[in-house]
Design a protein around this motif. Structure first.
Motif, PDB file in Angstrom:
ATOM      1  N   LEU A  30       0.754  -1.147   0.005  1.00 56.57           N
ATOM      2  CA  LEU A  30      -0.186   0.076   0.007  1.00 56.57           C
ATOM      3  C   LEU A  30       0.815   1.412  -0.176  1.00 56.57           C
ATOM      4  N   SER A  31       2.080   1.053   0.219  1.00 55.58           N
ATOM      5  CA  SER A  31       3.129   2.247   0.406  1.00 55.58           C
ATOM      6  C   SER A  31       2.714   3.252   1.393  1.00 55.58           C
ATOM      7  N   VAL A  32       2.483   2.621   2.574  1.00 58.26           N
ATOM      8  CA  VAL A  32       2.415   3.367   3.816  1.00 58.26           C
ATOM      9  C   VAL A  32       3.048   2.785   4.978  1.00 58.26           C
ATOM     10  N   THR A  33       3.121   3.173   6.176  1.00 58.39           N
ATOM     11  CA  THR A  33       3.910   2.705   7.264  1.00 58.39           C
ATOM     12  C   THR A  33       3.254   1.369   7.768  1.00 58.39           C
ATOM     13  N   VAL A  34       3.848   0.882   8.647  1.00 56.33           N
ATOM     14  CA  VAL A  34       3.348  -0.158   9.404  1.00 56.33           C
ATOM     15  C   VAL A  34       2.449   0.263  10.255  1.00 56.33           C
ATOM     16  N   GLY A  35       2.869   1.409  11.000  1.00 58.74           N
ATOM     17  CA  GLY A  35       2.080   1.980  12.063  1.00 58.74           C
ATOM     18  C   GLY A  35       0.575   2.495  11.446  1.00 58.74           C
ATOM     19  N   TYR A  36       0.723   2.805  10.220  1.00 61.78           N
ATOM     20  CA  TYR A  36      -0.602   3.147   9.781  1.00 61.78           C
ATOM     21  C   TYR A  36      -1.622   2.059   9.442  1.00 61.78           C
ATOM     22  N   VAL A  37      -0.986   0.876   8.933  1.00 63.17           N
ATOM     23  CA  VAL A  37      -1.585  -0.248   9.013  1.00 63.17           C
ATOM     24  C   VAL A  37      -2.083  -0.665  10.315  1.00 63.17           C
ATOM     25  N   GLN A  39      -3.044   1.323  12.668  1.00 60.29           N
ATOM     26  CA  GLN A  39      -4.021   1.968  13.172  1.00 60.29           C
ATOM     27  C   GLN A  39      -5.423   1.628  12.385  1.00 60.29           C
ATOM     28  N   MET A  40      -5.333   1.335  10.971  1.00 67.43           N
ATOM     29  CA  MET A  40      -6.534   0.901  10.172  1.00 67.43           C
ATOM     30  C   MET A  40      -7.004  -0.150  10.766  1.00 67.43           C
ATOM     31  N   GLU A  41      -6.211  -1.315  11.173  1.00 68.37           N
ATOM     32  CA  GLU A  41      -6.849  -2.386  11.796  1.00 68.37           C
ATOM     33  C   GLU A  41      -7.228  -2.226  13.125  1.00 68.37           C
ATOM     34  N   ARG A  42      -6.910  -1.291  13.801  1.00 70.23           N
ATOM     35  CA  ARG A  42      -7.566  -0.988  14.991  1.00 70.23           C
ATOM     36  C   ARG A  42      -8.697   0.040  15.015  1.00 70.23           C
ATOM     37  N   GLY A  43      -9.004   0.587  13.848  1.00 71.11           N
ATOM     38  CA  GLY A  43     -10.085   1.478  13.920  1.00 71.11           C
ATOM     39  C   GLY A  43      -9.676   2.743  14.435  1.00 71.11           C
ATOM     40  N   VAL A  44      -8.350   3.182  14.351  1.00 73.76           N
ATOM     41  CA  VAL A  44      -8.202   4.463  15.088  1.00 73.76           C
ATOM     42  C   VAL A  44      -7.881   5.540  13.898  1.00 73.76           C
ATOM     43  N   MET A  51      -7.816   4.357  -0.316  1.00 75.08           N
ATOM     44  CA  MET A  51      -7.237   3.561   0.220  1.00 75.08           C
ATOM     45  C   MET A  51      -7.956   2.098   0.459  1.00 75.08           C
ATOM     46  N   LEU A  52      -9.285   2.039   0.871  1.00 76.06           N
ATOM     47  CA  LEU A  52     -10.003   0.980   1.042  1.00 76.06           C
ATOM     48  C   LEU A  52     -10.050   0.095  -0.304  1.00 76.06           C
ATOM     49  N   SER A  53     -10.021   0.954  -1.443  1.00 72.42           N
ATOM     50  CA  SER A  53      -9.946   0.270  -2.831  1.00 72.42           C
ATOM     51  C   SER A  53      -8.596  -0.600  -3.005  1.00 72.42           C
ATOM     52  N   THR A  61     -10.254  -8.926  -2.066  1.00 73.51           N
ATOM     53  CA  THR A  61     -11.532  -9.155  -1.461  1.00 73.51           C
ATOM     54  C   THR A  61     -12.452  -7.827  -1.957  1.00 73.51           C
ATOM     55  N   ASP A  62     -13.763  -8.122  -1.824  1.00 72.10           N
ATOM     56  CA  ASP A  62     -14.783  -7.062  -2.574  1.00 72.10           C
ATOM     57  C   ASP A  62     -14.926  -6.117  -1.209  1.00 72.10           C
ATOM     58  N   MET A  63     -15.203  -4.944  -1.702  1.00 72.28           N
ATOM     59  CA  MET A  63     -15.224  -3.693  -0.879  1.00 72.28           C
ATOM     60  C   MET A  63     -16.484  -4.247   0.075  1.00 72.28           C
ATOM     61  N   SER A  64     -17.644  -4.479  -0.209  1.00 71.04           N
ATOM     62  CA  SER A  64     -18.750  -4.903   0.457  1.00 71.04           C
ATOM     63  C   SER A  64     -18.339  -5.846   1.741  1.00 71.04           C
ATOM     64  N   PHE A  65     -17.343  -6.500   1.614  1.00 71.24           N
ATOM     65  CA  PHE A  65     -17.034  -7.465   2.653  1.00 71.24           C
ATOM     66  C   PHE A  65     -16.564  -6.373   3.989  1.00 71.24           C
ATOM     67  N   PHE A  66     -15.679  -5.585   3.693  1.00 67.46           N
ATOM     68  CA  PHE A  66     -15.309  -4.617   4.631  1.00 67.46           C
ATOM     69  C   PHE A  66     -16.163  -3.654   5.147  1.00 67.46           C
ATOM     70  N   VAL A  67     -17.130  -3.454   4.238  1.00 68.33           N
ATOM     71  CA  VAL A  67     -18.054  -2.288   4.797  1.00 68.33           C
ATOM     72  C   VAL A  67     -19.216  -3.112   5.237  1.00 68.33           C
ATOM     73  N   SER A  68     -19.815  -4.029   5.014  1.00 67.78           N
ATOM     74  CA  SER A  68     -21.057  -4.765   5.269  1.00 67.78           C
ATOM     75  C   SER A  68     -20.812  -6.040   6.044  1.00 67.78           C
TER      76      SER A  68
END
Length: 108
Positions: A30-37, A39-44, A51-53, A61-68
């Motif tokens: 994703l070209s981001v930091t491990v810290g950012y990943v 934070q995303m996984e913890r919902g911070v 980014m979600l795409s 994975t289909d986006m609908s999985f993450f959202v719904s």
């Protein structure tokens, strides 16, 4: 309806682990930091659609999985959608919904 970033993050973590990727590997893709990943996984942090795409592409994975929580590639995802809505109805609404479903079934 408020977006629950913690739930989305939990689903990202679940899919990342299922794909046997580390946070470091996902961060590199994703070209981001491990810290950012993390934070995303913890919902911070709030994840934007771009980014979600990118996460969807990285984890196949289909986006609908993450959202719904349902993936449209699964044949039974609509049953979950119906069940989710059905559980929010009162008894009168449920009876009406069943009548409508029966009518659809009988007229096809």
């Amino acid at each position: 309806m408020a977006v629950d970033y913690k739930v989305i993050g939990t689903r990202i973590k679940e899919k990342r682990k299922a794909a046997r990727k580390t946070q470091e590997q996902l961060a590199e893709i994703l070209s981001v930091t491990v810290g950012y990943v993390s934070q995303m996984e913890r919902g911070v942090t709030k994840i934007n659609l771009d980014m979600l795409s990118d996460i969807c592409a990285a984890l196949e994975t289909d986006m609908s999985f993450f959202v719904s929580g349902t993936a449209t590639e699964k044949g039974d995802y609509l049953e979950g959608e119906i069940g989710s809505r059905f559980s929010k109805m009162n008894e009168k609404q449920k009876k009406l919904a069943i009548e409508i479903i029966d009518s659809i079934i009988n007229n096809t």
